[in-house]
Design a protein around this motif. Structure first.
Motif, PDB file in Angstrom:
ATOM      1  N   TYR A  84      24.362  22.574  42.995  1.00 59.57           N
ATOM      2  CA  TYR A  84      24.241  22.896  44.414  1.00 59.57           C
ATOM      3  C   TYR A  84      23.959  21.586  45.142  1.00 59.57           C
ATOM      4  CZ  TYR A  84      24.047  27.792  43.044  1.00 59.57           C
ATOM      5  OH  TYR A  84      24.362  29.038  42.534  1.00 59.57           O
ATOM      6  N   HIS A 138      30.388  27.594  42.960  1.00 59.28           N
ATOM      7  CA  HIS A 138      29.481  27.411  41.829  1.00 59.28           C
ATOM      8  C   HIS A 138      29.692  28.493  40.772  1.00 59.28           C
ATOM      9  CE1 HIS A 138      25.738  26.861  39.571  1.00 59.28           C
ATOM     10  NE2 HIS A 138      25.605  25.692  40.180  1.00 59.28           N
ATOM     11  N   ASP A 153      27.643  30.104  39.091  1.00 60.27           N
ATOM     12  CA  ASP A 153      26.745  31.260  39.167  1.00 60.27           C
ATOM     13  C   ASP A 153      27.469  32.479  39.742  1.00 60.27           C
ATOM     14  OD1 ASP A 153      24.653  29.825  38.128  1.00 60.27           O
ATOM     15  OD2 ASP A 153      23.611  29.530  40.041  1.00 60.27           O
ATOM     16  N   PHE A 154      28.443  32.229  40.615  1.00 58.63           N
ATOM     17  CA  PHE A 154      29.160  33.318  41.277  1.00 58.63           C
ATOM     18  C   PHE A 154      30.336  33.835  40.456  1.00 58.63           C
ATOM     19  CE2 PHE A 154      27.082  30.884  44.566  1.00 58.63           C
ATOM     20  CZ  PHE A 154      26.600  31.843  45.451  1.00 58.63           C
ATOM     21  N   LYS A 210      28.618  33.236  35.488  1.00 55.27           N
ATOM     22  CA  LYS A 210      27.354  33.918  35.196  1.00 55.27           C
ATOM     23  C   LYS A 210      27.226  35.222  35.971  1.00 55.27           C
ATOM     24  CE  LYS A 210      25.085  29.489  34.306  1.00 55.27           C
ATOM     25  NZ  LYS A 210      24.018  28.541  34.716  1.00 55.27           N
ATOM     26  N   ARG A 211      27.822  35.251  37.146  1.00 56.63           N
ATOM     27  CA  ARG A 211      27.808  36.412  38.052  1.00 56.63           C
ATOM     28  C   ARG A 211      26.377  36.894  38.311  1.00 56.63           C
ATOM     29  NH1 ARG A 211      32.063  40.188  35.400  1.00 56.63           N
ATOM     30  NH2 ARG A 211      32.285  38.573  33.803  1.00 56.63           N
ATOM     31  N   HIS A 212      25.538  35.909  38.557  1.00 59.90           N
ATOM     32  CA  HIS A 212      24.144  36.188  38.912  1.00 59.90           C
ATOM     33  C   HIS A 212      23.703  35.085  39.864  1.00 59.90           C
ATOM     34  CE1 HIS A 212      20.054  37.688  38.527  1.00 59.90           C
ATOM     35  NE2 HIS A 212      19.662  36.438  38.363  1.00 59.90           N
ATOM     36  N   TYR A 213      23.432  35.451  41.111  1.00 67.68           N
ATOM     37  CA  TYR A 213      23.087  34.451  42.119  1.00 67.68           C
ATOM     38  C   TYR A 213      22.065  35.030  43.089  1.00 67.68           C
ATOM     39  CZ  TYR A 213      26.631  37.241  44.560  1.00 67.68           C
ATOM     40  OH  TYR A 213      27.350  38.276  45.086  1.00 67.68           O
ATOM     41  N   SER A 214      21.384  34.145  43.790  1.00 69.75           N
ATOM     42  CA  SER A 214      20.339  34.534  44.727  1.00 69.75           C
ATOM     43  C   SER A 214      20.786  34.306  46.162  1.00 69.75           C
ATOM     44  CB  SER A 214      19.075  33.715  44.457  1.00 69.75           C
ATOM     45  OG  SER A 214      19.304  32.342  44.777  1.00 69.75           O
ATOM     46  N   ASN A 272      21.051  30.687  46.769  1.00 69.97           N
ATOM     47  CA  ASN A 272      22.308  30.116  46.281  1.00 69.97           C
ATOM     48  C   ASN A 272      23.420  30.296  47.314  1.00 69.97           C
ATOM     49  OD1 ASN A 272      21.663  31.410  42.943  1.00 69.97           O
ATOM     50  ND2 ASN A 272      21.080  29.439  43.824  1.00 69.97           N
TER      51      ASN A 272
END
Length: 292
Positions: A50, A76, A78-79, A82-86, A89
């Motif tokens: 990031y 990124h 994560d999207f 991993k398919r897990h983001y905040s 993010n």
């Protein structure tokens, strides 16, 4: 329709001498020189980190002499993987997108899913949700499993048509073959090279949780003249009625192959021949032969 031809990334030490003059300081002057050759670059660092959004403003300054220059940003992992983001993010990537967009320099956002992301109900719904999250930007989706291929435009449940990236890479297992989709407005093509043995070795090492001696080995590939003509014909045919922008990104970056092939495609596609610096022509004689 506007062609934007370039490479995935620009900061490669092994381009010094072959692409960048040896007088350029590592990293600091690369982008400024790169923008003299191309009108787009795909930023891949954003897939791993990031970045501070101020980086975007520094990129804009370094490419200011080329008014047509734009950036495409890889979302990124994560999207996508991993398919897990905040929410933080989301805020972080939006800040960088907005800094480029505010300067008119955001060509689009590349959303690259892994080979394991097959087309099914849950994954299609995830694409819908991600599209809704970022649909104020121009999005390009790269799917690597052949279950996603369709000759017709891919529609979301919302009825929105999405831009699907066409990719060229070795066809291993159920990988998506190089089928350039018909471009109605905007298009995106990514060319990863055709080094099949290295790709197979990379997959083998990954499955065994082992490190590759050279993680970039699968991108060691220099497209031949006949392959470049094949690529040109496929892209021209599918993009002949496009009304927006068509981005063509070479990712076979080792030894400067990506920029050399990108310059070659510019010569093959455009009526105005690009100016090839002498040191590049000497390192890649094929280019000099094409512009005589």
């Amino acid at each position: 329709m506007n062609w934007h031809i370039g490479t995935a990334g620009w900061s490669y030490k092994d381009w010094e001498g072959s692409i960048y003059p040896k007088s350029k300081k590592a990293g600091s002057d690369y982008l400024e020189y790169y923008a003299q050759l191309f009108s787009v670059v795909e930023v891949n660092a954003t897939y791993y980190s990031y970045l501070n959004p101020d980086y975007a403003l520094s990129w804009v300054k370094k490419t200011a002499d080329n008014q047509e220059f734009v950036f495409t940003i890889k979302l990124h992992q994560d999207f996508t993987h991993k398919r897990h983001y905040s929410s933080q993010n989301v805020k972080s990537v939006r800040s960088l997108f907005d800094n480029l967009s505010g300067e008119g320099k955001l060509g689009g956002v590349l959303i690259q899913f892994p080979y394991s992301f097959v087309k099914n109900h849950d994954n299609a719904r995830y694409v819908n949700d991600l599209d809704a999250l970022f649909n104020e930007y121009r999005l390009f989706y790269e799917f690597r499993h052949k279950s996603w291929f369709c000759e017709l435009p891919l529609l979301l449940t919302s009825g929105r048509q999405i831009n699907v990236c066409s990719i060229d890479q070795p066809v291993i297992g159920e990988a998506l073959p190089f089928n350039v989709q018909t471009v109605i407005r905007d298009g995106y093509v990514r060319l990863h090279g055709r080094n099949k043995p290295a790709w197979e070795e990379s997959i083998k090492k990954f499955s065994q949780n082992l490190q590759m001696k050279d993680p970039n080995a699968r991108y060691h590939y220099y497209y031949s003249p006949s392959e470049m003509q094949e690529i040109r014909l496929k892209i021209e045919k599918k993009a002949e009625n496009a009304t927006g922008d068509v981005f063509v990104i070479f990712n076979n970056h080792p030894f400067g192959y990506a920029p050399a092939n990108a310059l070659e495609l510019k010569i093959l596609l455009e009526s105005l021949k690009p100016e090839i610096p002498m040191h590049i022509a000497l390192n890649f004689p094929r280019l000099a032969g094409l512009i005589k």
